[in-house]
Motif scaffolding. Structure first.
Motif, PDB file in Angstrom:
ATOM      1  N   VAL A 189       0.831  -1.198   0.000  1.00 45.79           N
ATOM      2  CA  VAL A 189       0.000   0.000   0.000  1.00 45.79           C
ATOM      3  C   VAL A 189       0.868   1.252   0.000  1.00 45.79           C
ATOM      4  N   ARG A 190       0.639   2.131  -0.956  1.00 47.19           N
ATOM      5  CA  ARG A 190       1.412   3.378  -1.026  1.00 47.19           C
ATOM      6  C   ARG A 190       0.510   4.613  -0.989  1.00 47.19           C
ATOM      7  N   VAL A 191      -0.796   4.420  -1.118  1.00 49.42           N
ATOM      8  CA  VAL A 191      -1.743   5.531  -1.038  1.00 49.42           C
ATOM      9  C   VAL A 191      -2.766   5.205   0.039  1.00 49.42           C
ATOM     10  N   VAL A 192      -2.879   6.061   1.046  1.00 50.93           N
ATOM     11  CA  VAL A 192      -3.859   5.867   2.116  1.00 50.93           C
ATOM     12  C   VAL A 192      -4.759   7.088   2.165  1.00 50.93           C
ATOM     13  N   LEU A 193      -6.038   6.846   1.992  1.00 51.37           N
ATOM     14  CA  LEU A 193      -7.031   7.914   2.016  1.00 51.37           C
ATOM     15  C   LEU A 193      -7.901   7.717   3.247  1.00 51.37           C
ATOM     16  N   THR A 194      -7.989   8.734   4.091  1.00 54.31           N
ATOM     17  CA  THR A 194      -8.791   8.620   5.312  1.00 54.31           C
ATOM     18  C   THR A 194     -10.017   9.508   5.200  1.00 54.31           C
ATOM     19  N   THR A 195     -11.061   9.092   5.886  1.00 53.41           N
ATOM     20  CA  THR A 195     -12.318   9.832   5.845  1.00 53.41           C
ATOM     21  C   THR A 195     -12.955   9.808   7.225  1.00 53.41           C
ATOM     22  N   SER A 196     -13.769  10.822   7.497  1.00 54.36           N
ATOM     23  CA  SER A 196     -14.367  10.922   8.827  1.00 54.36           C
ATOM     24  C   SER A 196     -15.413   9.842   9.033  1.00 54.36           C
ATOM     25  N   GLU A 197     -15.764   9.625  10.298  1.00 55.54           N
ATOM     26  CA  GLU A 197     -16.686   8.552  10.647  1.00 55.54           C
ATOM     27  C   GLU A 197     -18.079   8.787  10.062  1.00 55.54           C
ATOM     28  N   ARG A 198     -18.590  10.010  10.210  1.00 54.30           N
ATOM     29  CA  ARG A 198     -19.977  10.230   9.806  1.00 54.30           C
ATOM     30  C   ARG A 198     -20.111  11.596   9.144  1.00 54.30           C
ATOM     31  N   GLU A 199     -20.192  11.591   7.832  1.00 56.22           N
ATOM     32  CA  GLU A 199     -20.480  12.818   7.106  1.00 56.22           C
ATOM     33  C   GLU A 199     -21.912  12.698   6.612  1.00 56.22           C
ATOM     34  N   HIS A 200     -22.809  13.365   7.300  1.00 57.80           N
ATOM     35  CA  HIS A 200     -24.205  13.289   6.870  1.00 57.80           C
ATOM     36  C   HIS A 200     -24.837  14.680   6.887  1.00 57.80           C
ATOM     37  N   GLN A 201     -24.136  15.636   6.262  1.00 56.84           N
ATOM     38  CA  GLN A 201     -24.673  16.977   6.159  1.00 56.84           C
ATOM     39  C   GLN A 201     -25.832  16.991   5.158  1.00 56.84           C
ATOM     40  N   SER A 202     -26.469  18.101   5.067  1.00 53.83           N
ATOM     41  CA  SER A 202     -27.614  18.214   4.166  1.00 53.83           C
ATOM     42  C   SER A 202     -27.165  18.226   2.716  1.00 53.83           C
ATOM     43  N   ARG A 203     -28.146  18.049   1.835  1.00 56.12           N
ATOM     44  CA  ARG A 203     -27.864  18.016   0.400  1.00 56.12           C
ATOM     45  C   ARG A 203     -27.188  19.311  -0.053  1.00 56.12           C
ATOM     46  N   ASP A 204     -27.529  20.446   0.554  1.00 58.55           N
ATOM     47  CA  ASP A 204     -27.015  21.732   0.088  1.00 58.55           C
ATOM     48  C   ASP A 204     -25.646  22.078   0.661  1.00 58.55           C
ATOM     49  N   ASP A 205     -25.169  21.292   1.622  1.00 58.29           N
ATOM     50  CA  ASP A 205     -23.855  21.556   2.200  1.00 58.29           C
ATOM     51  C   ASP A 205     -22.777  21.067   1.227  1.00 58.29           C
ATOM     52  N   PRO A 206     -21.886  21.941   0.746  1.00 51.82           N
ATOM     53  CA  PRO A 206     -20.874  21.506  -0.232  1.00 51.82           C
ATOM     54  C   PRO A 206     -19.892  20.498   0.332  1.00 51.82           C
ATOM     55  N   ARG A 207     -19.864  20.373   1.659  1.00 55.53           N
ATOM     56  CA  ARG A 207     -18.938  19.403   2.249  1.00 55.53           C
ATOM     57  C   ARG A 207     -19.543  18.007   2.334  1.00 55.53           C
ATOM     58  N   ALA A 208     -20.818  17.873   1.992  1.00 58.13           N
ATOM     59  CA  ALA A 208     -21.504  16.599   2.191  1.00 58.13           C
ATOM     60  C   ALA A 208     -20.840  15.471   1.421  1.00 58.13           C
ATOM     61  N   PHE A 209     -20.737  14.324   2.070  1.00 60.39           N
ATOM     62  CA  PHE A 209     -20.220  13.106   1.465  1.00 60.39           C
ATOM     63  C   PHE A 209     -18.806  13.270   0.925  1.00 60.39           C
ATOM     64  N   GLY A 210     -17.969  13.937   1.696  1.00 61.72           N
ATOM     65  CA  GLY A 210     -16.557  13.948   1.360  1.00 61.72           C
ATOM     66  C   GLY A 210     -16.141  14.998   0.370  1.00 61.72           C
ATOM     67  N   ALA A 211     -16.940  16.023   0.133  1.00 61.71           N
ATOM     68  CA  ALA A 211     -16.529  17.077  -0.794  1.00 61.71           C
ATOM     69  C   ALA A 211     -15.980  18.266  -0.033  1.00 61.71           C
ATOM     70  N   GLY A 212     -15.216  18.026   0.989  1.00 61.95           N
ATOM     71  CA  GLY A 212     -14.678  19.081   1.840  1.00 61.95           C
ATOM     72  C   GLY A 212     -14.874  18.675   3.287  1.00 61.95           C
ATOM     73  N   GLU A 213     -13.824  18.657   4.071  1.00 61.62           N
ATOM     74  CA  GLU A 213     -13.886  18.097   5.425  1.00 61.62           C
ATOM     75  C   GLU A 213     -14.337  19.143   6.432  1.00 61.62           C
ATOM     76  N   PRO A 214     -15.126  18.766   7.433  1.00 58.04           N
ATOM     77  CA  PRO A 214     -15.488  19.700   8.492  1.00 58.04           C
ATOM     78  C   PRO A 214     -14.241  20.228   9.207  1.00 58.04           C
ATOM     79  N   PRO A 215     -14.337  21.396   9.817  1.00 53.13           N
ATOM     80  CA  PRO A 215     -13.176  21.979  10.495  1.00 53.13           C
ATOM     81  C   PRO A 215     -12.594  21.024  11.526  1.00 53.13           C
ATOM     82  N   GLY A 216     -11.284  21.056  11.682  1.00 50.64           N
ATOM     83  CA  GLY A 216     -10.617  20.244  12.690  1.00 50.64           C
ATOM     84  C   GLY A 216     -10.243  18.860  12.234  1.00 50.64           C
TER      85      GLY A 216
END
Length: 559
Positions: free
Chosen positions: A149-176
């Protein structure tokens, strides 16, 4: 239901009351094309519902494009493997589709796996990339130096923002949510490549789509090579057999890393253009709340899921009113549980049967039909062979057995995998000539219904008498206090081996071991009833709900 007809000299029910036989349409010859056709047909339809988030098919297409470009930019080549170490989250589907778009093979991994269990899968598959939840990264980090393995992609536990939130489903991470050292944040990668499209990739129906590792209950896990043809065929089988259409909503209670979740949830929803409802991981009270809110109509899962729903504190009878199409497989179904579930919720649980190597179902009970119960053993039928599938019962030396005789079930059909990854010897042993020797013992009745007796390896030999654990378990389930039961053979100085039952009790109920032994003694032959009963709070199970008899034997030995 029609009477059996004879096809090539083999007993085979040719017609069922389930519509036309399944077939793979030319435009659906591979799973990626199947998705593209659906996304073009219903771009604005919900592809995934995840708590208060909605992901359309157009957005899923866009995000999986970005994922594919990101993989290619990081050096992924055609045929490379990408491991998905995730719960039932939208990122699983994004990564699955993106891997296919990049010409890769997905390797779903049980998120309950620890580092020592993860490493063999990464090494055996030769995965070059890993997508994992942040909470699982410490397990992965400990074994990554020993892998490719040479590429590791991590993602948060629960991204369930609303449809209108541009960060929803991994399109931008919440602060922190800063990147972990040595990893790339999945949300940042998707944002970086947003709007780009990967080069067109040609996918053959016989290309491997996923390496689905067996549970390893009989030895080291093996990577079953589920092809695009396998996935599409059984997605189509679910659609036709379960009478699904674009008005249905699929509830994802089975883990997506498992073949049931992969095909019965993901592939089937992508074929239909239906919403797939995900809830991170199954928890009965939460699941009931989600069902009330999202109104799903179809699901398939282990019987332990439905036992848990039945015993949940918020299991009011109206809770499952929308869920009219229910199938269950992966573990034996006690008839008493089906009855109790129907009495409480008013819904019938249809049996379904298959293995990782059959890419989910090979047999199923037709909709609107109640499975027959064998009058001798009390076993509930697992159903009839599904479309284009030939199932035989064979004895010693491969001799085909007539109806009513017990032997090993051997299956052939478009859903059977071509073999195991890099394991020609194991492939030849399990799939000689392309016919899958399942290791499951059962029989077919004169009407073509199939019944499972048990796994070959679980048979108990008590003083020369053969005992099948499932028969004893079905009797235990008839006791009003029993929630779950698992029976194993344990060493005995007089009989060589004797029957021991491990039992968990329903909330608010009580039973002594002696009471359960007496209950079984009244209903079973003298050599079958358990001489020992141990009551546990919970029985050990795999992530898919299969009872781990191996751990129970180990527990007895340590005691």
């Amino acid at each position: 239901m029609t009477a059996p007809t004879w096809y090539d000299g083999k007993p085979w029910l040719a017609l069922y009351d389930t519509g036309n036989p399944a077939r793979i349409e030319p435009e659906h010859a591979d799973a990626l094309t199947m998705f593209r056709v659906t996304a073009g047909r219903v771009p604005d339809g919900d592809a995934i519902r995840y708590f208060d988030g909605r992901l359309s098919y157009a957005r899923l297409d866009e995000l999986s494009d970005a994922f594919a470009v990101g993989l290619l930019d990081n050096g992924l080549r055609r045929g490379d493997r990408v491991a998905l170490y995730l719960q039932n989250v939208p990122q699983f589907v994004i990564a699955l589709l993106g891997t296919w778009k990049a010409g890769g093979i997905a390797v779903p991994v049980n998120p309950m796996s620890r580092g020592r269990e993860l490493r063999p899968l990464l090494v055996d598959s030769g995965a070059v990339a890993l997508v994992c939840l942040r909470g699982l990264y410490p397990e992965a980090a400990a074994v990554l130096p020993d892998t490719r393995v040479r590429v590791v992609l991590t993602t948060s536990e629960r991204e369930h923002q609303s449809r209108d939130d541009p960060r929803a489903f991994g399109a931008g991470e919440p602060p922190g949510q800063a990147e972990l050292e040595g990893t790339t944040d999945l949300s940042a990668l998707l944002e970086r490549y947003r709007g780009t499209r990967p080069p067109s990739v040609s996918v053959s129906p016989d290309d491997v789509a996923v390496l689905t590792y067996t549970s390893g209950t009989t030895g080291p896990p093996k990577g079953a090579m589920n092809t695009h043809r396998n996935l599409v065929f059984n997605a189509e089988s679910y659609r036709r057999w379960c009478r699904l259409d674009t008005s249905d909503v699929v509830l994802g209670v089975a883990p997506l890393f498992h073949i049931t979740g992969m095909v019965g949830h993901v592939a089937t929803a992508l074929l239909l253009g239906a919403p797939l409802v995900l809830l991170h991981r199954f928890e009965p009270s939460l699941a009931l709340d989600v069902i009330r809110e999202q109104r799903p109509t179809f699901t398939v899962g282990s019987i332990t899921v439905f036992i848990a729903l039945l015993n949940a504190p918020n299991a009011d009878p109206a809770a499952l009113a929308s869920l009219r199409k229910i199938w269950s497989g992966g573990a034996p179904i006690p008839p008493s549980t089906v009855t109790a579930f129907g009495d409480h919720f008013g819904q019938y649980i249809h049996n379904i049967y298959g293995l990782t190597e059959t890419t989910s179902p090979s047999h199923a009970v037709p909709p609107g039909v109640r499975a027959p119960v064998d009058p001798v053993s009390g076993a509930l039928s697992v159903g009839l062979p599904i479309y284009n599938t030939v199932a035989r019962v064979v004895g010693d030396g491969g001799r085909e057995l007539p109806p009513g005789e017990i032997g090993e079930i051997v299956t052939t059909g478009p859903q059977v995998v071509p073999g195991y990854w890099n394991k020609p010897r194991e492939t030849e042993a399990a799939l000689p000539g392309g016919a899958l020797h399942t290791g499951d013992v059962g029989y077919m009745d004169a009407q073509g219904w199939f019944y499972l007796v048990d796994r070959k390896k679980d048979q108990i030999n008590a003083a020369g008498y053969k005992v099948w654990p499932r028969e004893v378990e079905d009797v235990l389930y008839e006791h009003g206090a029993v929630r779950e039961a698992a029976v194993v053979g344990v060493p005995d100085p007089y009989r060589g081996e004797t029957v021991k039952a491990f039992v968990s009790l329903r909330p608010g109920h009580h039973a002594e071991p002696s009471e359960l032994i007496a209950f079984c003694r009244e209903r079973l032959a003298a050599y079958k009833y358990p001489r020992q009963v141990e009551i546990l709070d919970e029985l050990p199970k795999t992530a898919t709900g299969k009872l781990l008899r191996r751990e129970l034997r180990q527990r007895h030995g340590e005691a």
